[in-house]
Design an enzyme around this catalytic site. Structure first.
Site, PDB file in Angstrom:
ATOM      1  N   LYS A  22      28.406  53.608  56.095  1.00 41.41           N
ATOM      2  CA  LYS A  22      29.616  54.632  55.996  1.00 41.41           C
ATOM      3  C   LYS A  22      29.389  55.090  54.463  1.00 41.41           C
ATOM      4  CE  LYS A  22      32.682  51.701  54.057  1.00 41.41           C
ATOM      5  NZ  LYS A  22      32.914  51.692  52.970  1.00 41.41           N
ATOM      6  N   ASP A  52      36.508  46.185  57.450  1.00 45.05           N
ATOM      7  CA  ASP A  52      35.976  47.586  58.066  1.00 45.05           C
ATOM      8  C   ASP A  52      34.611  47.586  59.305  1.00 45.05           C
ATOM      9  OD1 ASP A  52      33.600  46.859  56.619  1.00 45.05           O
ATOM     10  OD2 ASP A  52      34.315  48.273  54.985  1.00 45.05           O
TER      11      ASP A  52
HETATM   12  C1  LIG Z   1      37.617  48.625  50.979  1.00 46.77           C
HETATM   13  C2  LIG Z   1      36.292  48.895  52.036  1.00 46.77           C
HETATM   14  C3  LIG Z   1      37.153  50.810  52.526  1.00 46.77           C
HETATM   15  O1  LIG Z   1      36.067  51.199  53.434  1.00 46.77           O
HETATM   16  O2  LIG Z   1      34.831  48.894  51.881  1.00 46.77           O
HETATM   17  P1  LIG Z   1      33.771  48.511  50.911  1.00 46.77           P
HETATM   18  O3  LIG Z   1      33.978  49.238  49.006  1.00 46.77           O
HETATM   19  O4  LIG Z   1      34.031  47.185  50.575  1.00 46.77           O
HETATM   20  O5  LIG Z   1      32.708  48.867  51.158  1.00 46.77           O
HETATM   21  C4  LIG Z   1      36.708  47.715  53.654  1.00 46.77           C
HETATM   22  O6  LIG Z   1      38.243  48.162  53.458  1.00 46.77           O
HETATM   23  C5  LIG Z   1      36.617  46.506  53.011  1.00 46.77           C
HETATM   24  O7  LIG Z   1      36.471  46.171  54.519  1.00 46.77           O
HETATM   25  P2  LIG Z   1      35.323  44.397  54.293  1.00 46.77           P
HETATM   26  O8  LIG Z   1      34.067  44.315  53.508  1.00 46.77           O
HETATM   27  O9  LIG Z   1      35.692  44.801  56.072  1.00 46.77           O
HETATM   28  O10 LIG Z   1      36.669  44.100  53.770  1.00 46.77           O
HETATM   29  P3  LIG Z   1      37.564  41.938  54.018  1.00 46.77           P
HETATM   30  O11 LIG Z   1      36.070  41.630  54.480  1.00 46.77           O
HETATM   31  O12 LIG Z   1      38.066  42.383  55.200  1.00 46.77           O
HETATM   32  O13 LIG Z   1      38.095  42.037  52.579  1.00 46.77           O
HETATM   33  C6  LIG Z   1      37.738  41.936  51.770  1.00 46.77           C
HETATM   34  C7  LIG Z   1      39.075  41.287  50.431  1.00 46.77           C
HETATM   35  O14 LIG Z   1      39.271  42.453  49.976  1.00 46.77           O
HETATM   36  C8  LIG Z   1      40.670  42.104  49.868  1.00 46.77           C
HETATM   37  N1  LIG Z   1      40.929  43.382  51.284  1.00 46.77           N
HETATM   38  C9  LIG Z   1      40.484  43.347  52.224  1.00 46.77           C
HETATM   39  C10 LIG Z   1      41.056  45.147  52.406  1.00 46.77           C
HETATM   40  C11 LIG Z   1      41.836  45.211  53.066  1.00 46.77           C
HETATM   41  N2  LIG Z   1      42.853  46.713  53.358  1.00 46.77           N
HETATM   42  N3  LIG Z   1      42.917  44.612  51.815  1.00 46.77           N
HETATM   43  C12 LIG Z   1      42.714  43.251  50.894  1.00 46.77           C
HETATM   44  O15 LIG Z   1      43.390  43.040  50.355  1.00 46.77           O
HETATM   45  C13 LIG Z   1      41.327  40.981  50.389  1.00 46.77           C
HETATM   46  O16 LIG Z   1      41.674  40.352  49.383  1.00 46.77           O
HETATM   47  C14 LIG Z   1      40.163  40.588  51.438  1.00 46.77           C
HETATM   48  O17 LIG Z   1      40.092  38.976  51.058  1.00 46.77           O
END
Ligand SMILES: C[C@@](CO)(OP(=O)(O)O)[C@H](O)COP(=O)(O)OP(=O)(O)OC[C@H]1O[C@@H](n2ccc(N)nc2=O)[C@H](O)[C@@H]1O
Ligand SMILES: Nc1ncnc2c1ncn2[C@@H]1O[C@H](COP(=O)(O)OP(=O)(O)O)[C@@H](O)[C@H]1O
Length: 312
Positions: free
Chosen positions: A10, A136
């Site tokens: 994504k 996500d």
């Molecule tokens: C930031 C995003 C945007 O699409 O993508 P990536 O850059 O990782 O792909 C996502 O929200 C990533 O989602 P995901 O990779 O599933 O994260 P999670 O395992 O739920 O969370 C990992 C950690 O990130 C922080 N976290 C995550 C999501 C959120 N809305 N708030 C947070 O503070 C928290 O510290 C959590 O413990």
């Protein structure tokens, strides 16, 4: 016998972060779209017990912290079944790249395992499993263009839009998602809700003006561009670019090569640029590659194609 599932990536079209919530997560708003790059997850079921993960990439954990392991355990639990499950991940996407690879792998596991077991979970059960694993994953239960709210796990599928060419560049550096969220807290905590409110407003305006619910003809091709041109930027750029300056340089390089819109995806490290045509995207990718960057031309993946091509 194995089932092979395409596990797509994504990108985030805009991403706004709110304040840290009582549960430790941040409220956020983003527009996700699946893209045509994928890796392969194969799922096999045998008599017995236990979940085994295989992956050649040393950066991918093969223990119970692997998202596929978690997904398989939760599927078996929800179905009340015992089985030996073997999962192989053919890694093609970057690790810690902001492309949701690990999340996509988990959803591919859910669909692959359902097929191998000859059972189907309800949409609600799948969503509950996805939310337990991360924020996500749920977007991959729909594919195509989806609005993400809550901590990112509440997804609102929008009508399918035609694919748009893009170039992704992933520098040889990973960005840890929790570390990036922490950096955001120390930078702008009180501003959080302001940026979210702005995103809500911009997307509302776009939805009202674009006629997204009633798509027709050529107009649909520019809708994604109209969306990004509303100004839905990615808040993570404000913390990640000062920390890793090369990422800002890559964004500028994409813009110099003619991207109509360029941005960091999620918390990075992948940057993408949207292009008007596949030919322009291919030329830009070639030029970026010859300047030493790792660039790939691809396109956004509409929902219909996501489902049609999921099983190999
Ligand atoms: C930031 C995003 C945007 O699409 O993508 P990536 O850059 O990782 O792909 C996502 O929200 C990533 O989602 P995901 O990779 O599933 O994260 P999670 O395992 O739920 O969370 C990992 C950690 O990130 C922080 N976290 C995550 C999501 C959120 N809305 N708030 C947070 O503070 C928290 O510290 C959590 O413990
Ligand atoms: N199936 C998996 N594939 C890849 N990484 C995984 C997997 N399961 C857990 N991980 C861990 O999750 C981390 C981030 O996942 P990834 O999807 O690559 O990043 P991002 O969330 O930035 O898109 C990796 O550093 C890795 O340690």
């Amino acid at each position: 016998m194995s089932t092979f599932v395409r596990s797509y990536a994504k990108i985030n079209l805009g991403l706004r972060i709110g304040p840290r919530r009582a549960d430790g997560f941040h409220d956020l708003r983003t527009m996700y779209t699946t893209i045509a790059l994928h890796e392969l997850v194969s799922v096999e079921v045998e008599d017995g017990d236990g979940i085994e993960i295989r992956c050649d990439d040393p950066r991918v954990p093969c223990d119970s912290t692997n998202t596929c392991h978690k997904a398989a355990a939760l599927v078996l639990e929800a179905l009340g079944l015992r089985s030996k499950v073997l999962i192989s991940i053919e890694k093609r996407l970057p690790v810690q790249g902001g492309l949701g690879a690990a999340s996509g792998n988990a959803i591919a596991t859910i669909f692959g395992l359902e097929r191998m077991l000859g059972k189907e979970l309800s949409a609600k059960e799948r969503a509950e499993i996805a939310e337990k694993i991360g924020s996500d994953l749920n977007l991959f239960l729909y594919g195509g263009l989806t609005l993400g709210t809550g901590r990112g796990e509440e997804v609102w599928p929008l009508p399918d839009l035609p694919s748009l060419p893009l170039v992704i560049v992933t520098p040889e550096v990973g960005v840890s998602t929790p570390v990036a969220f922490k950096a955001w807290d120390s930078l702008t905590h009180p501003e959080g809700s302001v940026t979210i409110n702005e995103f809500n407003h911009l997307v509302y305006e776009w939805l009202s003006a674009s006629g997204v619910p009633a798509l027709s003809g050529d107009r649909a091709e520019t809708l994604l561009l109209d969306l990004v041109r509303t100004g839905i930027s990615n808040d993570f750029e404000r913390v990640v670019f000062p920390e890793i300056p090369v990422l800002r340089e890559v964004k500028c390089a994409l813009e110099r090569e003619g991207a109509l819109y360029a941005s960091l995806s999620g918390s990075g490290s992948t940057l993408y640029g949207l292009f008007r045509s596949s030919a322009e995207a291919s030329t830009a990718a070639e030029r970026l590659n010859s300047s030493g960057l790792k660039a790939t031309a691809t396109q956004t993946l509409p929902r219909e194609q996501y489902w049609r091509e999921m099983f190999q």
